[in-house]
Design a protein around this motif. Structure first.
Motif, short mmCIF file in Angstrom:
data_model
loop_
_atom_site.label_atom_id
_atom_site.label_comp_id
_atom_site.label_asym_id
_atom_site.label_seq_id
_atom_site.Cartn_x
_atom_site.Cartn_y
_atom_site.Cartn_z
N UNK A 56 -13.83 -34.30 -18.18
CA UNK A 56 -12.55 -34.83 -19.04
C UNK A 56 -12.55 -36.41 -18.99
N UNK A 57 -13.11 -36.97 -18.00
CA UNK A 57 -12.67 -38.23 -17.57
C UNK A 57 -14.02 -39.27 -18.13
N UNK A 58 -15.10 -38.46 -18.24
CA UNK A 58 -16.37 -39.18 -18.16
C UNK A 58 -16.40 -40.27 -19.43
N UNK A 59 -16.38 -39.65 -20.60
CA UNK A 59 -16.61 -40.46 -21.72
C UNK A 59 -15.44 -41.68 -21.88
N UNK A 60 -14.19 -41.45 -21.63
CA UNK A 60 -13.34 -42.43 -21.73
C UNK A 60 -13.37 -43.47 -20.68
N UNK A 61 -14.09 -43.07 -19.50
CA UNK A 61 -14.29 -43.96 -18.39
C UNK A 61 -15.40 -45.01 -18.66
N UNK A 62 -16.34 -44.28 -19.21
CA UNK A 62 -17.86 -45.05 -19.71
C UNK A 62 -17.21 -46.04 -20.54
N UNK A 63 -16.42 -45.72 -21.80
CA UNK A 63 -15.94 -46.68 -22.63
C UNK A 63 -15.08 -47.70 -22.27
N UNK A 64 -14.33 -47.30 -21.05
CA UNK A 64 -13.56 -48.47 -20.52
C UNK A 64 -14.24 -49.42 -19.98
N UNK A 65 -15.48 -49.07 -19.18
CA UNK A 65 -16.08 -49.83 -18.19
C UNK A 65 -16.76 -50.81 -19.22
#
Ligand code: KG4
Ligand code: ZN
Length: 379
Positions: A56-65
Motif C-alpha cells: 500500500x505504501x510503495x507507490x505513494x512513497x516513490x512519488x513523495x521521494x
C-alpha cells in the motif's frame, strides 16, 4: 555535479517502506513509511502485515521521494532495490516494484545487499568510503565486523554474533522491562536517566581464549531477565533506568572494544558503524571516546540514516553505477538469507554470473545494461 549517477533506492526488508534518491554521494530524498505501529501490539514484526503495508505504501512513497528530490523519474540512471536479506514476503514487494519501475522507465535494475547498503549510506554523510573500510554492522538481525576492500564487490566478514544480534538483545530486554516494541530507542531513552555501573552484567566472548571478533548477546539477555525476575520475586521495584543503562553499557562496551581491536589488528585507521543499533546514543559516544584514544577516525551516519531507509540502497546503487558494475536481470530473485559477502544479486540469466571484483563496462554506459535487462525480458 550533474554527471554523477542519479539513483532511486527501494528498501522493504522489514517494516519500513523506504524510498531514497541520491546523486552520487548527495542525498536528495529519504522518504520512509513505517508499519511499526501495526506490529507494536504483537511485540514484534508480523511478516504478513509488513508485506501488505509495503504494497500500500510503495507507490505513494516513490512519488513523495521524487517530489522531495525535485527530479523526474525519466531522469534516473538506475533503480536499486534490497534483494536480501530480510523477510521474504516483504522483500518480494520491493523487488517487484523495482522491476516494474525499471521496466516501465527503461532503466537498469540493481539488486543489492541490505547489509552492504547500511555501510555505503555513510558516503551520503561523510563522502567516499576509505578502501578498505572497517565496518561494525549492528542491526535487528545482524551484528558483524566487516572488512570491505570495495563496497560494491568485496565485503569480508571478520566475525559475527554466534547467537542474538545486538538489536535483538535490545528488543528482548525492552520486553522484559515492559518498554514496548521496538525496544532499542526506548532502552536508549531510559538509560539516559540510569547508572551504567549499577549492575555488572556479563560481557560475552571477551575471555582470553574467546574468538576475537565474534559476539554473543544471548547470555547477557538471560542475565538481565534473571536479575529482573529475582527483584520481582522479592517484591522489590525494578530500577528500569539502571537496568537499561547497565545492559546497554555491556553491549556497547563489547561492540566498541572488538571493533577497535579489529581496526588495530588490520592496520585500518578508521571505523564505520552502521545499522539500526548505530542510532544508539551511548554506542555513538563511547565509540567516539575510544576511537579518539586509539587514533581512529569514527564515521557514523546521522541516526535516521542508520535505521532502515531507501537512501542507503540508492547510495549503494549509485556506487555500482559509478563503478560500471553490471545491472541485474529482470528475473532477479529476492533472497531472505542473502549472505553478507554477496553485495549484489545479478539475476538468474545474467551472462556473467556474479559481479566480478573488476566489474565491466564503463561508468554511465547505460545502453549496455538496458540491453541486458530487455533481452532477458523478451528472451
Ligand atoms: O537496521 P534496522 O533498522 O533493521 C534491521 O535491519 O534489523 O535495525 C533495527 C534494530 C532494532 O532491533 C532496534 O531496536 C534497533 O535497531 N535500534 C536501536 C536504536 N534504534 C534502533 N537499538 C539501540 N538504540 C537505539 N537508539
Ligand atoms: Zn537494517
Amino acid at each position: 555535479m550533474a554527471d554523477e549517477p542519479l539513483v532511486l533506492g527501494i528498501e522493504t526488508s522489514c517494516d519500513e517502506t523506504g524510498v531514497g534518491i541520491v546523486r552520487g554521494h548527495t542525498l536528495l530524498a529519504d522518504a520512509v513509511a513505517s508499519s511499526v505501529d501495526e506490529h507494536a501490539r504483537y511485540g514484534g514484526v508480523v511478516p504478513e502485515v509488513a508485506s501488505r503495508a509495503h504494497l500500500e505504501a510503495m507507490v505513494p512513497t516513490v512519488q513523495r521521494a521524487l517530489k522531495d528530490a525535485g527530479v523526474a523519474a525519466s531522469d534516473l540512471d538506475g533503480i536499486a532495490v534490497t534483494a536480501g536479506p530480510g523477510l521474504a514476503g516483504a522483500l518480494l514487494v520491493g523487488v517487484s516494484a523495482a522491476k516494474a519501475y525499471a521496466y516501465a522507465l527503461g532503466k537498469p535494475l540493481y539488486g543489492v545487499n541490505h547489509l552492504a547498503s547500511h555501510i555505503c549510506v555513510d558516503q551520503l554523510e561523510h563522502g567516499a568510503l576509505p578502501e578498505p573500510t572497517m565496518a561494525l554492522l549492528v542491526s535487528g538481525g545482524h551484528s558483524s565486523l566487516l572488512l570491505a576492500p570495495d563496497i560494491t564487490s568485496d565485503v569480508r566478514p571478520l566475525g559475527s554474533t554466534i547467537d542474538d544480534a545486538a538489536g535483538e538483545a535490545f528488543d528482548k530486554v525492552a520486553r522484559v522491562l515492559g518498554l514496548g516494541f521496538p525496544g532499542g530507542p526506548a532502552v536508549d531513552r531510559h538509560a539516559r536517566e540510569g547508572d551504567p555501573r549499577a549492575i555488572a552484567f556479563p560481557r560475552g566472548l571477551t575471555g582470553a581464549r574467546d574468538p576475537l571478533y565474534d559476539f554473543s548477546f544471548s547470555g547477557l539477555k538471560t542475565a538481565v531477565a534473571r536479575w529482573v525476575e529475582a527483584r520481582r520475586r522479592d517484591g522489590q521495584d525494578v530500577p528500569v533506568a539502571d537496568v537499561a543503562a547497565s545492559f546497554q553499557e555491556a553491549v556497547v562496551d563489547v561492540l566498541t572494544r572488538k571493533a577497535i581491536r579489529a581496526c588495530k589488528d588490520n592496520g585500518v585507521d578508521h571505523l564505520m558503524i552502521g545499522g539500526g543499533v548505530a542510532a544508539n546514543s551511548r554506542l555513538r559516544s563511547l565509540a567516539q571516546e575510544r576511537c579518539e584514544d586509539a587514533g581512529i577516525l569514527l564515521r557514523v551516519p546521522r541516526p535516521k540514516l542508520c535505521t532502515d531507509n531507501g537512501a542507503m540502497v540508492a547510495a549503494l546503487g549509485a556506487e555500482m553505477v559509478a563503478r560500471g558494475r553490471a545491472a541485474s536481470t529482470l528475473d532477479l530473485p529476492a533472497d531472505s538469507s542473502l549472505p553478507v559477502t554477496e553485495v549484489s544479486v545479478p539475476g538468474h540469466t545474467h551472462e556473467h554470473g556474479h559481479v566480478s571484483a573488476h566489474g565491466h563496462g564503463h561508468p554511465h554506459d547505460h545502453d549496455h545494461v538496458h540491453e541486458l535487462s530487455k533481452d532477458n525480458l523478451y528472451g
